[in-house]
Design an enzyme around this catalytic site. Structure first.
Site, PDB file in Angstrom:
ATOM      1  N   ILE A 284      22.975  -3.345 -15.619  1.00  0.00           N
ATOM      2  CA  ILE A 284      22.105  -4.521 -15.718  1.00  0.00           C
ATOM      3  C   ILE A 284      21.122  -4.383 -16.877  1.00  0.00           C
ATOM      4  CG2 ILE A 284      22.321  -5.116 -13.280  1.00  0.00           C
ATOM      5  CD1 ILE A 284      19.590  -3.801 -12.820  1.00  0.00           C
TER       6      ILE A 284
ATOM      7  N   ALA B 197      19.595   5.178 -10.146  1.00  0.00           N
ATOM      8  CA  ALA B 197      19.886   6.460 -10.789  1.00  0.00           C
ATOM      9  C   ALA B 197      20.069   7.563  -9.755  1.00  0.00           C
ATOM     10  CB  ALA B 197      18.762   6.822 -11.762  1.00  0.00           C
TER      11      ALA B 197
ATOM     12  N   GLY C 134      12.497   2.270 -11.691  1.00  0.00           N
ATOM     13  CA  GLY C 134      12.537   0.820 -11.823  1.00  0.00           C
ATOM     14  C   GLY C 134      11.227   0.135 -11.502  1.00  0.00           C
ATOM     15  N   GLU C 135      10.555   0.552 -10.438  1.00  0.00           N
ATOM     16  CA  GLU C 135       9.327  -0.123  -9.998  1.00  0.00           C
ATOM     17  C   GLU C 135       8.046   0.655 -10.276  1.00  0.00           C
ATOM     18  OE1 GLU C 135      12.271  -2.650  -7.995  1.00  0.00           O
ATOM     19  OE2 GLU C 135      12.148  -0.486  -8.165  1.00  0.00           O
TER      20      GLU C 135
END
Length: 341
Positions: A66, A110, A304-305
């Site tokens: 993505i 990941a 990611g966050e």
């Protein structure tokens, strides 16, 4: 916190609000801690590794790219597990016919995918090492498996690197065109007794025009500890994106309900404010590697966050330092920031 504070230059800060001015701008600095949970709600992760007698390999799993660089990172993980150079490994994904891995959500991509890919690669590597050890024609015949490692596709004794052979040589004697193995990894249960978090610290400097209520973020520094960093370049890219996401949360992104219609005020991305390049400050990111043996065979956690967590709080604290006024509502729009008449 120590790493990010040193990078930011926090030690020379005057903590008193509204003490630093540059022309019409009040200057402030702020920081915040960050933590994001490791999510263990995913099913068993699976991957397949296949190597050909010519020395090339393909590793497959049903994850998706993505834009986070997963295909690059998993090629690295597969090459490391197999003991092959990266240009000899092809990573295939994005197909539901391939072995299942979870979606890249909740900062789990990941961690989950690398565990399955690593286990598939090392299972195939161990399978071929066992074949060589059991083969009386192999230079490695009778060796202890723990004494054998693989580099550039060549199995060799650690104590005598000159003793060994390639994957292709042992496969050729056994008339194999290819060999493959499946690898899987099942996450620990969610009620594990360990504290499972990725940690970080965010620092920001802002310039505030108190007359017009304008806030400009001039620089952001942060340090994060996402376990083992599989690829520093792609990790920093994601974390930088998260920090700018937090900037949007702090200053721009808001969509109140219209009380007349009961609908969102902004009905499209044309009406919804997000940061653009002109809003983006200089961003510095430091990575602190931490050994974690609970979150998977490679000890990798997601990024990611965590880049977003704490960013808005750091900016809000910086606005307080600049103006002396606490703002507890996001986004910090002009009418909230400007000095009272």
């Amino acid at each position: 916190m120590r790493v990010a504070a040193e990078s930011f230059g926090w030690a020379g800060r005057d903590p008193r609000p509204r003490m630093r001015r540059e022309g019409d701008w009040l200057i402030g600095t702020g920081m915040a801690a960050a933590a994001y949970p490791v999510a263990f709600m995913m099913p068993t992760q699976r991957a397949r590794a296949r190597i050909y007698a010519g020395g090339d390999a393909v590793v497959q799993t049903g994850t998706q790219e993505i834009g986070t660089g997963v295909t690059t990172v998993m090629t690295q993980v597969a090459a490391d597990g197999l003991g092959l150079p990266m240009d000899s490994v092809r990573f295939e994904a994005g197909d539901t016919d391939l072995p299942n891995t979870s979606a890249a959500v909740g900062s789990s991509g990941a961690m989950m995918v690398s565990a399955a890919v690593h286990n598939a690669a090392t299972t195939l590597r161990d399978q071929l090492i066992a074949m060589a050890i059991a083969d009386s024609a192999s230079p490695l015949h009778g060796a202890n498996p723990s004494d054998v490692d693989v580099q550039d596709g060549r199995m060799r004794l650690r104590s005598r690197p000159d003793v060994g052979e390639t994957y292709g040589e042992v496969m050729g004697r056994h008339h194999l065109e290819d060999a493959e193995a499946l690898g899987s990894w099942t996450p620990p249960p969610p009620d594990t007794p360990h504290g499972l978090l990725t940690f970080g610290a965010q620092f920001a400097e802002v310039a505030v025009d108190p007359e017009f209520g304008l806030v400009r973020v001039r620089r952001m520094n942060a340090a994060f500890a996402p376990g083992r960093v599989l690829n520093p370049k792609t990790a920093r890219s994601q974390l930088m994106g998260g920090m700018l996401w937090g900037l949007g949360q702090a200053l721009l992104e808001g969509n109140p309900m219209d009380p007349r219609t009961g609908r969102w005020s902004a009905t499209s991305l044309g009406d919804y404010l997000v940061p653009v390049n002109a809003d983006a400050p200089d961003v510095t990111i430091d990575l602190v590697e931490v050994r974690d043996e609970v979150v998977g065979p490679l000890g990798a956690k997601g990024v990611g966050e965590i880049g977003q967590v704490g960013a808005a709080a750091a900016i809000s604290n910086a606005v307080f330092h600049a103006t002396g006024r606490r703002i507890r509502k996001l986004p910090m729009t002009a009418e909230l920031v400007m000095d009272p008449p």
